[in-house]
Write a protein that holds these residues in place. Structure first.
Motif, short mmCIF file in Angstrom:
data_model
loop_
_atom_site.label_atom_id
_atom_site.label_comp_id
_atom_site.label_asym_id
_atom_site.label_seq_id
_atom_site.Cartn_x
_atom_site.Cartn_y
_atom_site.Cartn_z
N LEU A 204 -13.04 10.89 -2.65
CA LEU A 204 -12.08 10.76 -3.63
C LEU A 204 -10.85 10.05 -2.85
O LEU A 204 -10.33 10.76 -1.96
CB LEU A 204 -11.48 11.77 -4.56
N HIS A 205 -10.40 8.99 -3.15
CA HIS A 205 -9.37 8.29 -2.28
C HIS A 205 -8.22 7.57 -3.37
O HIS A 205 -8.51 7.48 -4.45
CB HIS A 205 -9.81 7.10 -1.36
N VAL A 206 -7.21 7.37 -2.87
CA VAL A 206 -5.97 6.71 -3.49
C VAL A 206 -5.43 5.72 -2.47
O VAL A 206 -5.11 6.00 -1.13
CB VAL A 206 -5.09 7.66 -4.06
N ARG A 207 -5.13 4.42 -2.88
CA ARG A 207 -4.45 3.60 -1.91
C ARG A 207 -3.73 2.45 -2.69
O ARG A 207 -3.89 2.20 -3.70
CB ARG A 207 -5.93 2.73 -1.09
N GLU A 208 -2.73 2.01 -2.00
CA GLU A 208 -1.96 0.86 -2.51
C GLU A 208 -2.89 -0.70 -2.62
O GLU A 208 -3.71 -0.80 -1.77
CB GLU A 208 -0.85 0.40 -1.60
N THR A 209 -2.79 -1.27 -3.65
CA THR A 209 -3.61 -2.49 -3.71
C THR A 209 -3.08 -3.59 -2.76
O THR A 209 -3.81 -4.62 -2.69
CB THR A 209 -3.67 -3.03 -5.16
N SER A 210 -2.06 -3.36 -2.26
CA SER A 210 -1.58 -4.30 -1.23
C SER A 210 -2.33 -4.33 0.29
O SER A 210 -2.25 -5.19 1.11
CB SER A 210 0.02 -3.99 -0.50
N GLY A 211 -3.45 -3.31 0.34
CA GLY A 211 -4.17 -3.51 1.44
C GLY A 211 -3.79 -2.37 2.51
O GLY A 211 -4.60 -2.24 3.44
N THR A 212 -2.92 -1.48 2.29
CA THR A 212 -2.79 -0.36 3.32
C THR A 212 -4.00 0.71 3.30
O THR A 212 -4.80 0.68 2.26
CB THR A 212 -1.42 0.53 2.90
N PRO A 213 -4.18 1.42 4.20
CA PRO A 213 -5.34 2.27 4.41
C PRO A 213 -5.25 3.43 3.35
O PRO A 213 -4.21 3.85 2.96
CB PRO A 213 -5.14 3.08 5.87
N PRO A 214 -6.51 3.77 3.03
CA PRO A 214 -6.64 4.86 1.76
C PRO A 214 -6.16 6.27 2.34
O PRO A 214 -6.21 6.63 3.62
CB PRO A 214 -7.96 4.77 1.46
N ARG A 215 -5.61 7.03 1.40
CA ARG A 215 -5.50 8.40 1.70
C ARG A 215 -6.69 9.15 0.92
O ARG A 215 -7.02 8.96 -0.21
CB ARG A 215 -3.98 8.80 1.18
N SER A 216 -7.09 10.14 1.88
CA SER A 216 -8.34 10.96 1.14
C SER A 216 -7.69 12.24 0.27
O SER A 216 -6.74 12.81 0.82
CB SER A 216 -8.94 11.51 2.21
N VAL A 217 -8.28 12.12 -1.00
CA VAL A 217 -7.90 13.09 -1.96
C VAL A 217 -8.82 14.33 -1.53
O VAL A 217 -8.69 15.42 -1.78
CB VAL A 217 -8.00 12.54 -3.21
#
Length: 397
Positions: A204-217
């Protein structure tokens, strides 16, 4: 005889998908359709209507979601007569403006054509600008995408589509997406390697739609055996994109080959990277209850979370899915069970699933098969209910 599914709550309007033909006069297709119920005027309107506006579409329509003002509905449909040029013989994502009565295709290519694969599970931001959905189509964006289901974000203002796989080519498939209120954040499940689940379970991940790397949830184990289970629900994302609620379900066999289950509800803070585990349950899900029907819902500010967990019925061996409510400011007391029997005798006698919450966390709507939630409503069947946090009362919608 309606089958109510996956409600959403703007201030005065609730949408439902129903497999009945007796809610409105112009529905006679014999399959599921999308309707909007105005709680103030007590009226029902057909959303999945054909291009001519005369009757329901020629195939099933489901998985609807509403903008906060109740004027815009997004949904998936297998119907080919909702708009012109729908020739892919697959499910597509549509949006309908209720005031103008105009339906448009969302899952389109850069030149406006219909996608070459199925598109499902749409969600919409409160202002109606951003739509997130899943698709197996390979022509929705200009860049190449991996085969399999992928998550896409459509900006209706700029008329552009962003593929999450285009932001991270390591994902072999992505699904179960949720958008923040302004469309700047997206949470989703991702599988980084091909294979047959559960050997390659989702993260499960969350990220900005601007393209920054995802953060692992939630980070899945490297590999599992066939006797193990590792599943996570779709993420519930707060309005500002900071909070992610989810249910993680794991199972493993013990020395006598019994399956040992753990269901864990948690809330992730993308600002601090910390996770708070709210409640656990050691029970298997009732037969026929899919995990994604237990996806939590979070209020705009992340203070309130509503979620489902399987619970043992006292004095029996029966397991029933119950609905709970958690207040971050009151972490000391146990989470509040919403689905208590109306007579105070204990937990409800049927499964309660598909919770959705108003932005301020005051109202929760859900689907339940329980026959003891409201006095006088005791016939079998699935019903749509609304719970009010301030009054503590449940009513049938």
């Amino acid at each position: 005889s309606a089958l109510a599914l996956a409600p959403t709550i703007p201030p005065t309007i609730v949408k439902v998908a129903a497999s009945t033909d007796n809610l409105v006069e112009n529905d006679a297709n014999g399959v599921a359709d999308v309707f909007v119920f105005d709680r103030t005027n007590r009226t029902i309107a057909l959303v999945s209507v054909n291009q001519a506006g005369t009757r329901s579409g020629n195939a099933a329509s489901t998985s609807a979601a509403l903008s906060s003002d109740g004027r815009t509905v997004v949904f998936q449909s297998q119907a080919s007569d909702l708009v012109a040029g729908d020739t892919n013989a697959a499910s597509d994502v549509f949006i309908r403006e209720l005031e103008s009565g105009v339906t448009r295709l969302v899952s389109i290519t850069p030149d406006g054509a219909v996608g070459n694969g199925a598109s499902i599970n749409p969600r919409i931001t409160p202002d109606g600008r951003w739509v997130v959905f899943e698709s197996t189509a390979t022509n929705l964006v200009a860049e190449a995408v991996s085969r399999g289901s992928q998550v896409y974000v459509r900006d209706r203002l700029r008329e552009t589509t962003l593929g999450i796989a285009g932001l991270a080519q390591d994902y072999k498939s992505t699904d179960a997406a949720s958008l923040s209120g302004d469309g700047s954040w997206v949470a989703y499940r991702g599988v980084t390697r091909p294979g047959i689940r559960p050997l390659f379970p989702p993260s499960l991940h969350v990220r900005e739609t601007s393209g920054t790397p995802p953060r692992s949830v939630v980070t899945a184990p490297e590999e599992l055996t066939f006797s193990s289970v590792y599943e996570v629900t779709a993420p519930a994302l707060s309005f500002n994109g900071r909070w992610v609620g989810y249910l993680l379900r794991t199972g493993a066999t013990n020395e006598v080959s019994d399956m040992i289950w753990t269901n864990e509800v948690a809330l992730y803070d993308a600002s601090s990277g910390q996770t708070v585990v709210i409640q656990r349950s050691p029970h298997a899900l009732p037969q026929g209850t899919g995990l994604d029907r237990l996806t939590p819902a979070v209020s705009s500010d992340g203070r309130f979370l509503t979620y489902c967990l399987p619970q043992l019925v006292p004095g029996t061996t029966n397991v029933v899915v119950q609905l709970f409510f958690w207040d971050a400011l009151l972490q000391g007391p146990a989470p509040r069970m919403i689905t208590a029997a109306a007579d105070g005798s204990g937990p409800a006698n049927g499964d309660s699933v598909d919770p959705q919450m108003s932005s301020d966390g005051r109202q929760v709507v859900f689907v339940s098969t329980a026959t003891d939630l409201v006095a006088g409503v005791d016939t079998p069947g699935r019903r749509l209910y609304r719970w009010d946090r301030e009054t503590g009362k449940i009513e049938v919608i």
